[in-house]
Design a protein around this motif. Structure first.
Motif, PDB file in Angstrom:
ATOM      1  N   ARG A  63       0.895  -1.251   0.066  1.00  0.00           N
ATOM      2  CA  ARG A  63      -0.061  -0.350  -0.613  1.00  0.00           C
ATOM      3  C   ARG A  63       1.196   1.453  -0.221  1.00  0.00           C
ATOM      4  N   ILE A  64       1.776   1.333  -0.015  1.00  0.00           N
ATOM      5  CA  ILE A  64       3.668   1.995  -0.128  1.00  0.00           C
ATOM      6  C   ILE A  64       3.793   2.303  -1.667  1.00  0.00           C
ATOM      7  N   ALA A  65       4.072   3.337  -2.470  1.00  0.00           N
ATOM      8  CA  ALA A  65       4.675   4.047  -3.623  1.00  0.00           C
ATOM      9  C   ALA A  65       5.470   4.849  -3.334  1.00  0.00           C
ATOM     10  N   MET A  66       6.868   4.709  -3.607  1.00  0.00           N
ATOM     11  CA  MET A  66       7.819   5.522  -3.877  1.00  0.00           C
ATOM     12  C   MET A  66       7.969   6.122  -5.521  1.00  0.00           C
ATOM     13  N   VAL A  67       7.613   7.584  -6.155  1.00  0.00           N
ATOM     14  CA  VAL A  67       8.628   7.434  -7.485  1.00  0.00           C
ATOM     15  C   VAL A  67       9.145   8.616  -7.948  1.00  0.00           C
ATOM     16  N   ILE A  68      10.017   8.065  -8.943  1.00  0.00           N
ATOM     17  CA  ILE A  68      11.538   9.079  -9.087  1.00  0.00           C
ATOM     18  C   ILE A  68      10.582  10.181 -10.808  1.00  0.00           C
ATOM     19  N   ASP A  69      10.219  11.321 -10.495  1.00  0.00           N
ATOM     20  CA  ASP A  69       9.324  11.646 -11.203  1.00  0.00           C
ATOM     21  C   ASP A  69       9.891  12.844 -11.193  1.00  0.00           C
ATOM     22  N   LEU A  91      13.372  -1.143  -1.327  1.00  0.00           N
ATOM     23  CA  LEU A  91      13.911  -2.904  -2.082  1.00  0.00           C
ATOM     24  C   LEU A  91      13.827  -3.432   0.050  1.00  0.00           C
ATOM     25  N   ARG A  92      13.932  -2.602   0.796  1.00  0.00           N
ATOM     26  CA  ARG A  92      14.252  -3.088   2.359  1.00  0.00           C
ATOM     27  C   ARG A  92      12.904  -3.099   2.827  1.00  0.00           C
ATOM     28  N   HIS A  93      11.915  -2.664   2.837  1.00  0.00           N
ATOM     29  CA  HIS A  93      10.847  -2.511   3.157  1.00  0.00           C
ATOM     30  C   HIS A  93       9.105  -3.285   1.897  1.00  0.00           C
ATOM     31  N   LYS A  94      10.114  -3.117   1.049  1.00  0.00           N
ATOM     32  CA  LYS A  94       9.137  -4.294   0.047  1.00  0.00           C
ATOM     33  C   LYS A  94       7.723  -4.011  -0.448  1.00  0.00           C
ATOM     34  N   ILE A  95       8.342  -1.815  -0.595  1.00  0.00           N
ATOM     35  CA  ILE A  95       7.180  -0.852  -1.295  1.00  0.00           C
ATOM     36  C   ILE A  95       7.120  -0.996  -2.853  1.00  0.00           C
ATOM     37  N   LYS A  96       6.355  -0.469  -3.567  1.00  0.00           N
ATOM     38  CA  LYS A  96       6.529   0.235  -4.577  1.00  0.00           C
ATOM     39  C   LYS A  96       7.308   0.981  -5.399  1.00  0.00           C
ATOM     40  N   LEU A  97       8.568   0.498  -5.949  1.00  0.00           N
ATOM     41  CA  LEU A  97       9.428   2.251  -6.175  1.00  0.00           C
ATOM     42  C   LEU A  97       9.112   1.889  -8.089  1.00  0.00           C
ATOM     43  N   TYR A  98       8.117   3.391  -8.481  1.00  0.00           N
ATOM     44  CA  TYR A  98       8.461   3.802 -10.441  1.00  0.00           C
ATOM     45  C   TYR A  98       9.793   3.830 -10.559  1.00  0.00           C
ATOM     46  N   ASP A  99      10.548   3.777 -10.949  1.00  0.00           N
ATOM     47  CA  ASP A  99      11.365   4.255 -10.894  1.00  0.00           C
ATOM     48  C   ASP A  99      11.253   5.453 -12.507  1.00  0.00           C
ATOM     49  N   VAL A 100      13.354   6.106 -12.236  1.00  0.00           N
ATOM     50  CA  VAL A 100      13.110   6.189 -13.848  1.00  0.00           C
ATOM     51  C   VAL A 100      12.602   6.561 -14.547  1.00  0.00           C
ATOM     52  N   GLY A 101      11.977   7.359 -15.745  1.00  0.00           N
ATOM     53  CA  GLY A 101      10.618   6.616 -17.118  1.00  0.00           C
ATOM     54  C   GLY A 101       9.214   6.160 -16.474  1.00  0.00           C
ATOM     55  N   CYS A 102       9.249   5.931 -15.445  1.00  0.00           N
ATOM     56  CA  CYS A 102       7.452   5.379 -15.228  1.00  0.00           C
ATOM     57  C   CYS A 102       6.359   6.468 -15.231  1.00  0.00           C
ATOM     58  N   GLY A 103       6.480   7.712 -14.985  1.00  0.00           N
ATOM     59  CA  GLY A 103       6.084   9.127 -15.019  1.00  0.00           C
ATOM     60  C   GLY A 103       5.773   9.740 -14.380  1.00  0.00           C
ATOM     61  N   VAL A 104       4.713  10.410 -13.937  1.00  0.00           N
ATOM     62  CA  VAL A 104       4.844  11.465 -13.367  1.00  0.00           C
ATOM     63  C   VAL A 104       3.773  10.829 -12.048  1.00  0.00           C
ATOM     64  N   CYS A 105       4.071  10.615 -10.806  1.00  0.00           N
ATOM     65  CA  CYS A 105       3.512   9.917  -9.569  1.00  0.00           C
ATOM     66  C   CYS A 105       1.830  10.387  -9.944  1.00  0.00           C
ATOM     67  N   HIS A 106       1.517  10.952 -10.190  1.00  0.00           N
ATOM     68  CA  HIS A 106       0.023  11.566  -9.974  1.00  0.00           C
ATOM     69  C   HIS A 106      -0.961  10.636 -11.083  1.00  0.00           C
ATOM     70  N   GLN A 107      -0.095  10.028 -12.367  1.00  0.00           N
ATOM     71  CA  GLN A 107      -0.844   9.517 -13.529  1.00  0.00           C
ATOM     72  C   GLN A 107      -0.468   8.016 -12.870  1.00  0.00           C
TER      73      GLN A 107
END
Lengths: 471, 163
Positions: A63-69, A91-107
């Motif tokens: 239920r947690i995501a971090m986005v590099i945007d 990686l440590r906490h197994k949360i979702k990571l949206y890395d470079v190229g995935c897009g703007v966090c809100h989209q």
């Protein structure tokens, strides 16, 4: 059922369900959150706060995501270091990571993680965007995000609601962006401070979900805590089309897919929309999911006798293309009064207007035309999914052939970190949501805000131009 | 606790981009470094003229715009004793309380640039010594007061584990 029944707004219903108590505006409630999000401008501080709080684990990794945007890809060594901090934490906490190229966090959040009825907290002010999907979503800072990552909870004051009813048929060349700019101009930068806004009326229903997201995105520009809309058949169709997997948001151990997965459950608008909302005030963390698992999308509707702080009614049919002038978002005028203003750079994209529909409208204007020779055109699709679709449909080709520069999905030059910082005295016309002095990293530049159609038409002429002559 | 300092006046709608520009905030977690660029785009000499403990005094909607917590952090680390405004934008308000930056919501028109102020935080009383005027601030909601008194949300969570 409670002894006496009082009509509730959408905000009161969603927050009530998530706090387990019957709430009305003014009360402070501790709510369980459905989803949390941080981006690369806010997550590093949240990670720092998480450690200061001696957080051992997150309440629910899926239920947690971090986005590099915001700085994506990284423009500097310092930023790269902060991105590594986010990747290691994910990686440590197994949360979702949206890395470079995935897009703007809100989209990315709208496409992948948000469902009607959810309570979503994001460490970014434009988290109000998902109100268009009937979720109560609001922005907080990094420390609030950290506390919620640990506890799964947040305290919220149940806001008063301002209902904004927009009726009438939109004129040709007028889009969701024009409506919200018009409203911000009328209501002012703090006119809805601390309030939830409910957008309703036939003009709002007539908007595509892409456009509705634009409207809710900018609700925060009038100070609003949330910009809510009811869910309907369009919402269901949009979620079906864009959703990776509606029924099981999964942790993928630090690397989210940000790709479409076929075979997810299809949503249809419920026959008895509104009825499916739990009649009892339940502990509502999973409020949204059962609705969707049942294959029906009911969403959360306001009661007919809900109490509003005020109800404002507008005729959308009287609104033309609008522009926000420098240096505040509420400095809004009809396009006509700034028509012909010379511009040096056009930006089409961001969490406000980088969606498929936006790119499609812009491409319809730019196809087989060249941009003005003295002008730079920057286009930023809001997500990888949008980018792929735009590629497939020849939209990106139209931009490139017109002379535009297409960037990778992300925030682009909106926040002044990279990818198109204007020079002193330069004038930018952008589809973004903010035009503050210095927003794009140069306090001596001038930023105007408009719809993608206006931006595209103006890119052709080199001056602020009414898009209707191109449509 | 009695806070003493001079007033630095600002207008309405001071946004977080003005407080700390995006071009700096994304780069670093070094708050001392960030603090040097506070209000740079609209008031380049502000940091230079600021004495430890001085106050920022503004109109309505202070801190509107982005959710960046770097904004109240930069204000705090620049040495600002408290921010006084007619109203605050909601995210900034939360963030400031969470990081322990004192905010006072009060009528600010009577306070002028450079006025000497004395503030009793606990009672929410502002004394403008220059003009011999006493102003009262609206009290914080109870949950915010608990968080502020704990020294911020990090301390609060460390102590209580949840809400």
């Amino acid at each position: 059922m409670t002894a006496f029944k009082m009509g509730k707004t959408i905000a009161e219903k969603i927050l009530g369900a998530h706090s387990g108590i019957d709430v009305s505006a003014g009360r402070i409630a501790v709510c369980r959150v459905d989803f949390l999000m941080g981006q690369d401008g806010t997550s590093p501080l949240a990670i720092k706060a998480f450690e200061e709080m001696r957080g051992k684990k997150v309440f629910s990794p899926g239920r947690i995501a971090m986005v590099i945007d915001h700085n994506s890809p990284s423009p500097s060594i310092d930023v790269s270091r902060l991105h590594i901090m986010m990747r290691e934490f994910a990686l440590r906490h197994k949360i979702k990571l949206y890395d470079v190229g995935c897009g703007v966090c809100h989209q990315v959040m709208a496409e992948d993680n948000v469902l009607p009825g959810m309570l979503v907290i994001g460490a970014d002010s434009h988290t109000t965007t998902y109100g268009a999907l009937n979720a109560f979503s609001t922005g907080v800072g990094s420390t609030d995000l950290a506390a919620a990552m640990i506890s799964g909870r947040i305290w919220l004051k149940i806001p008063e609601t301002i209902k904004i009813v927009m009726n009438g048929r939109l004129k040709k060349g007028v889009f969701g962006k024009d409506l919200i700019l018009y409203l911000i101009g009328k209501i002012g930068a703090d006119g809805a401070n601390y309030r939830a806004v409910e957008f309703a009326g036939s003009a709002i229903s007539s908007l595509s979900v892409d456009s509705r997201l634009t409207v809710s995105n900018m609700a925060v520009e009038m100070g609003a805590k949330a910009g809510l809309m009811e869910a309907d058949g369009k919402t269901a169709a949009w979620l079906n089309k864009n959703r990776v997997n509606v029924s099981h948001p999964k942790s993928v151990g630090g690397q989210a897919t940000c790709q479409r997965v076929n075979g997810s459950r299809r949503l249809q608008p419920a026959q008895n929309a509104g009825q499916a909302f739990p009649p009892r005030w339940t502990s509502g963390r999973d409020l949204a999911l059962p609705l969707c698992r049942a294959g029906r999308l009911a969403g959360v509707k306001a009661d007919a006798d809900a109490r509003y702080e005020k109800i404002l009614t507008f005729d959308a049919g009287k609104i033309g293309p609008m522009i926000a002038k420098p240096h505040t978002v509420d400095n809004v005028v009809p396009l006509g009064s700034v028509e012909g203003t010379k511009i040096d750079q056009v930006v089409i994209g961001t969490c406000t207007n980088g969606r498929f529909e936006d790119l499609k409208i812009a491409a319809a204007i730019l196809r087989n035309r060249k941009i003005h020779p003295k002008l730079k055109l920057i286009i930023v699709p809001a997500s990888r999914g949008i980018f792929l679709r735009a590629l497939k449909e020849g939209i990106i080709e139209a931009f490139v052939k017109s002379g535009g520069a297409v960037l990778n999905p992300g925030c682009g030059p909106c926040v002044g970190t990279h990818q198109g910082i204007p020079a002193d005295g330069e004038v930018v016309l952008s589809t973004a949501n903010r035009n503050f002095k210095g927003r794009m990293a140069n306090p001596r530049a001038f930023i105007y805000l408009s719809s993608p159609a206006t931006a595209a038409a103006s890119a052709v002429t080199g001056r602020i131009t009414d898009p209707r002559s191109f449509l | 606790m009695l806070l003493k300092g001079r007033a630095h006046k600002f207008g309405d709608d001071i946004n977080t981009d003005y407080i700390i520009s995006g071009k700096y905030k994304f780069k670093t977690l070094d708050l001392k470094e960030l603090a040097k660029h506070i209000m740079e785009d609209i008031c380049p000499d502000f940091y230079k003229n600021l004495k430890p403990g001085d106050f920022m005094v503004a109109g309505s909607n202070f801190g509107c715009g982005s959710s960046r917590e770097q904004a109240p952090l930069a204000v705090k680390h620049a040495g600002v004793g408290a921010v006084l405004a007619k109203s605050f934008a909601r995210i900034f308000f939360r963030n400031a309380v969470n990081i322990g930056l004192p905010l006072l919501e009060c009528e600010t028109d009577k306070i002028k640039q450079g006025d000497a102020l004395e503030i009793d935080l606990k009672k929410g009383i502002i004394f403008d010594k220059t003009r011999n005027v006493i102003l009262r601030a609206h009290p914080l909601p109870e949950i915010m007061l608990r968080i502020f008194n704990a020294g911020g949300l990090a301390n609060y969570l460390r102590k209580h584990g949840s809400f």
